[in-house]
Design a protein around this motif. Structure first.
Motif, PDB file in Angstrom:
ATOM      1  N   VAL A  15       1.007  -1.020   0.132  1.00  0.00           N
ATOM      2  CA  VAL A  15      -0.366   0.059  -0.052  1.00  0.00           C
ATOM      3  C   VAL A  15       0.974   0.949   0.598  1.00  0.00           C
ATOM      4  CG1 VAL A  15      -2.259   1.378   0.994  1.00  0.00           C
ATOM      5  CG2 VAL A  15      -1.668  -1.088   1.083  1.00  0.00           C
ATOM      6  N   ALA A  16       1.087   1.913  -1.104  1.00  0.00           N
ATOM      7  CA  ALA A  16       1.588   3.352  -0.612  1.00  0.00           C
ATOM      8  C   ALA A  16       0.224   4.523  -0.705  1.00  0.00           C
ATOM      9  CB  ALA A  16       1.914   3.185  -1.814  1.00  0.00           C
ATOM     10  N   ARG A  17       0.863   5.570  -0.235  1.00  0.00           N
ATOM     11  CA  ARG A  17      -0.366   7.022  -0.205  1.00  0.00           C
ATOM     12  C   ARG A  17       0.578   7.985  -1.223  1.00  0.00           C
ATOM     13  NH1 ARG A  17      -1.689   7.940   5.624  1.00  0.00           N
ATOM     14  NH2 ARG A  17      -2.520   5.977   4.943  1.00  0.00           N
ATOM     15  N   ILE A  18      -0.233   8.405  -1.940  1.00  0.00           N
ATOM     16  CA  ILE A  18       0.013   9.858  -2.149  1.00  0.00           C
ATOM     17  C   ILE A  18      -0.409  10.836  -2.184  1.00  0.00           C
ATOM     18  CG2 ILE A  18      -1.704   9.544  -4.486  1.00  0.00           C
ATOM     19  CD1 ILE A  18      -0.129  10.501  -6.470  1.00  0.00           C
ATOM     20  N   GLU A  32       1.906   9.367 -11.774  1.00  0.00           N
ATOM     21  CA  GLU A  32       1.994   8.698 -10.609  1.00  0.00           C
ATOM     22  C   GLU A  32       1.985   7.827  -9.919  1.00  0.00           C
ATOM     23  OE1 GLU A  32       5.377   9.881  -9.311  1.00  0.00           O
ATOM     24  OE2 GLU A  32       5.921  11.302 -10.358  1.00  0.00           O
ATOM     25  N   VAL A  33      -0.008   8.102  -9.476  1.00  0.00           N
ATOM     26  CA  VAL A  33      -0.325   6.305 -10.166  1.00  0.00           C
ATOM     27  C   VAL A  33      -0.579   4.954 -10.308  1.00  0.00           C
ATOM     28  CG1 VAL A  33      -3.390   5.505  -9.781  1.00  0.00           C
ATOM     29  CG2 VAL A  33      -2.068   8.495  -8.339  1.00  0.00           C
ATOM     30  N   ALA A  34      -0.061   5.576 -11.659  1.00  0.00           N
ATOM     31  CA  ALA A  34       0.534   4.566 -12.887  1.00  0.00           C
ATOM     32  C   ALA A  34       0.845   3.849 -12.314  1.00  0.00           C
ATOM     33  CB  ALA A  34       0.113   5.132 -13.735  1.00  0.00           C
ATOM     34  N   ALA A  35       2.261   4.173 -12.232  1.00  0.00           N
ATOM     35  CA  ALA A  35       3.956   4.578 -11.669  1.00  0.00           C
ATOM     36  C   ALA A  35       3.917   3.596 -10.346  1.00  0.00           C
ATOM     37  CB  ALA A  35       4.616   5.850 -11.814  1.00  0.00           C
ATOM     38  N   LEU A  37       1.604   1.861  -8.970  1.00  0.00           N
ATOM     39  CA  LEU A  37       0.508   0.181  -8.715  1.00  0.00           C
ATOM     40  C   LEU A  37       1.704  -0.739  -9.214  1.00  0.00           C
ATOM     41  CD1 LEU A  37      -3.058   1.288  -9.761  1.00  0.00           C
ATOM     42  CD2 LEU A  37      -1.840   0.661  -7.709  1.00  0.00           C
ATOM     43  N   VAL A  38       2.776  -0.145 -10.308  1.00  0.00           N
ATOM     44  CA  VAL A  38       3.656  -1.447 -10.482  1.00  0.00           C
ATOM     45  C   VAL A  38       3.994  -2.242  -8.943  1.00  0.00           C
ATOM     46  CG1 VAL A  38       5.864  -1.560 -12.233  1.00  0.00           C
ATOM     47  CG2 VAL A  38       4.391   0.293 -12.541  1.00  0.00           C
ATOM     48  N   ASP A  39       4.546  -1.493  -8.524  1.00  0.00           N
ATOM     49  CA  ASP A  39       5.395  -1.830  -7.140  1.00  0.00           C
ATOM     50  C   ASP A  39       4.340  -1.662  -5.970  1.00  0.00           C
ATOM     51  OD1 ASP A  39       7.586  -2.181  -8.586  1.00  0.00           O
ATOM     52  OD2 ASP A  39       8.013  -0.265  -8.122  1.00  0.00           O
ATOM     53  N   VAL A  77     -11.719  12.961   2.744  1.00  0.00           N
ATOM     54  CA  VAL A  77     -12.239  11.840   2.040  1.00  0.00           C
ATOM     55  C   VAL A  77     -11.157  10.856   1.224  1.00  0.00           C
ATOM     56  CG1 VAL A  77     -13.579  11.007   0.016  1.00  0.00           C
ATOM     57  CG2 VAL A  77     -13.912  13.532   0.952  1.00  0.00           C
ATOM     58  N   VAL A  78     -11.366   9.498   1.174  1.00  0.00           N
ATOM     59  CA  VAL A  78     -10.245   8.036   1.320  1.00  0.00           C
ATOM     60  C   VAL A  78     -10.789   7.897  -0.228  1.00  0.00           C
ATOM     61  CG1 VAL A  78      -9.771   6.072   1.999  1.00  0.00           C
ATOM     62  CG2 VAL A  78     -10.295   7.743   3.459  1.00  0.00           C
ATOM     63  N   TYR A  79      -9.982   8.154  -1.032  1.00  0.00           N
ATOM     64  CA  TYR A  79      -9.850   7.805  -2.441  1.00  0.00           C
ATOM     65  C   TYR A  79      -8.705   6.556  -2.848  1.00  0.00           C
ATOM     66  CZ  TYR A  79     -12.557  11.675  -3.892  1.00  0.00           C
ATOM     67  OH  TYR A  79     -12.926  12.861  -3.884  1.00  0.00           O
ATOM     68  N   ALA A  80      -9.124   5.631  -3.394  1.00  0.00           N
ATOM     69  CA  ALA A  80      -7.479   4.545  -3.454  1.00  0.00           C
ATOM     70  C   ALA A  80      -7.964   3.705  -5.437  1.00  0.00           C
ATOM     71  CB  ALA A  80      -8.404   3.441  -3.082  1.00  0.00           C
ATOM     72  N   ARG A  81      -7.017   3.304  -5.973  1.00  0.00           N
ATOM     73  CA  ARG A  81      -7.006   3.144  -7.001  1.00  0.00           C
ATOM     74  C   ARG A  81      -5.967   1.251  -6.423  1.00  0.00           C
ATOM     75  NH1 ARG A  81      -8.619   2.633 -11.820  1.00  0.00           N
ATOM     76  NH2 ARG A  81      -7.889   1.695 -13.195  1.00  0.00           N
ATOM     77  N   LEU A  82      -6.932   0.091  -6.983  1.00  0.00           N
ATOM     78  CA  LEU A  82      -5.981  -1.218  -6.941  1.00  0.00           C
ATOM     79  C   LEU A  82      -5.716  -1.414  -8.578  1.00  0.00           C
ATOM     80  CD1 LEU A  82      -8.533  -2.876  -5.204  1.00  0.00           C
ATOM     81  CD2 LEU A  82      -7.497  -1.295  -4.059  1.00  0.00           C
ATOM     82  N   ALA A  83      -4.029  -2.025  -8.449  1.00  0.00           N
ATOM     83  CA  ALA A  83      -4.088  -2.681  -8.869  1.00  0.00           C
ATOM     84  C   ALA A  83      -4.688  -3.606 -10.015  1.00  0.00           C
ATOM     85  CB  ALA A  83      -2.493  -3.303  -8.996  1.00  0.00           C
ATOM     86  N   SER A  84      -5.380  -4.679  -9.706  1.00  0.00           N
ATOM     87  CA  SER A  84      -6.776  -4.843 -10.147  1.00  0.00           C
ATOM     88  C   SER A  84      -7.231  -4.372 -11.024  1.00  0.00           C
ATOM     89  CB  SER A  84      -7.184  -6.283  -9.227  1.00  0.00           C
ATOM     90  OG  SER A  84      -7.505  -5.609  -8.640  1.00  0.00           O
ATOM     91  N   ASP A  85      -8.113  -2.976 -10.682  1.00  0.00           N
ATOM     92  CA  ASP A  85      -9.246  -2.426 -10.840  1.00  0.00           C
ATOM     93  C   ASP A  85      -8.882  -2.001 -12.504  1.00  0.00           C
ATOM     94  OD1 ASP A  85     -10.131  -1.450  -8.826  1.00  0.00           O
ATOM     95  OD2 ASP A  85      -9.011   0.487  -8.361  1.00  0.00           O
ATOM     96  N   THR A  86     -10.398  -2.277 -13.658  1.00  0.00           N
ATOM     97  CA  THR A  86     -10.176  -1.994 -14.596  1.00  0.00           C
ATOM     98  C   THR A  86      -9.885  -0.950 -14.907  1.00  0.00           C
ATOM     99  OG1 THR A  86     -12.700  -3.736 -14.650  1.00  0.00           O
ATOM    100  CG2 THR A  86     -11.358  -2.286 -16.846  1.00  0.00           C
ATOM    101  N   PRO A  87      -9.373  -0.846 -16.515  1.00  0.00           N
ATOM    102  CA  PRO A  87      -8.652   0.956 -16.234  1.00  0.00           C
ATOM    103  C   PRO A  87      -9.881   1.331 -17.002  1.00  0.00           C
ATOM    104  CG  PRO A  87      -7.821  -0.857 -18.010  1.00  0.00           C
ATOM    105  CD  PRO A  87      -8.993  -1.749 -16.995  1.00  0.00           C
TER     106      PRO A  87
END
Length: 254
Positions: A15-18, A32-35, A37-39, A77-87
């Motif tokens: 988990v990373a926080r941006i 930065e979000v996409a980068a 999600l690589v790790d 407000v909490v926002y998040a994106r998972l590596a498994s989310d549909t593009p």
């Protein structure tokens, strides 16, 4: 003084926080979000509830709104994106993104059950365990559940009665009140039955103290004023008289 760059900080396993400055370009945050999600399996952001610009940046960088984290220093407000989310560029991913922040309305389904009393039928009301006022049988519609299916389920759970839900009689908007968000109350026709149907009722002890057929005067005495107005409107639609049916849409029973 130079602007601080967007930062990505590991906060847990996978988990990373941006975070970013107020006027950061959305494209920069998206990259930065996409980068990240690589790790990492999850990238999240915490944005102040009054920071509308930051919330737009979080959304259009592809992060879904998950909810509000309450805190001493202010709600976030909490926002998040998972590596498994549909593009996001795919239809399903874009719809999921929109669905995460568009308004959602609570729905309540109730059933108007009448008996054969002359000259005017009585209405089945429930005495509830969690409030003093009596109300029509029914309850909250679950996520993804049909309102018509919901009222059948609720009546069976609360009263052990298996009754089909007939046509929709009334849509009543309930404004915010006493800590509750606003809601839509949908009243379905439960039909006319012999008064002996109450002998078949088995109350769900957690929510129902008792249930009884009530006259119009008893409805007015036992129910909240807005519930009494809702019952009266639903009755007019179920049994239209010389003046025709009542309103099919009301607000707090009016």
């Amino acid at each position: 003084m130079s602007k601080q760059p967007t930062t990505v900080t590991p906060v847990g396993e996978g988990v990373a926080r941006i975070s970013w400055v107020a006027d950061e370009n959305v494209d920069v945050v998206r990259r930065e979000v996409a980068a990240a999600l690589v790790d990492h399996q999850r990238v999240e952001a915490h944005v102040a509830v009054d920071d509308e610009t930051g919330q737009r940046t979080a959304t259009w960088s592809g992060m879904r709104r998950e909810g509000i984290m309450r805190g001493v220093g202010g709600d976030l407000v909490v926002y998040a994106r998972l590596a498994s989310d549909t593009p996001v560029h795919e239809p399903g991913g874009f719809r999921a993104l929109l669905n995460s922040f568009l308004p959602r309305k609570r729905a309540i389904s109730q059933m108007l059950i009448r008996d054969t009393t002359e000259p005017e039928p009585r209405v089945l009301l429930c005495q509830l365990t969690y409030k003093q006022d009596w109300d029509l049988p029914g309850g909250v519609v679950e996520v993804g559940e049909s309102p018509q299916d919901a009222v059948v389920r609720e009546v069976e759970e609360e009263l052990a009665l298996s009754l089909p839900a007939g046509p929709l009689l009334l849509t009543d908007w309930l404004p915010p009140w006493g800590g509750w968000d606003d809601a839509l109350c949908l009243v379905f026709d439960g039909g006319v039955h012999d008064s002996s149907i109450v002998e078949r009722i088995v109350e769900q002890e957690r929510e129902i103290r008792s249930a009884a057929f009530c006259t119009a005067a008893e409805v007015a005495d036992r129910a909240a004023d807005f519930t009494a107005r809702r019952v009266a409107s639903a009755l007019r639609n179920a049994s239209p008289g010389v003046d025709g049916p009542g309103p099919t849409y009301t607000e707090s029973g009016r």
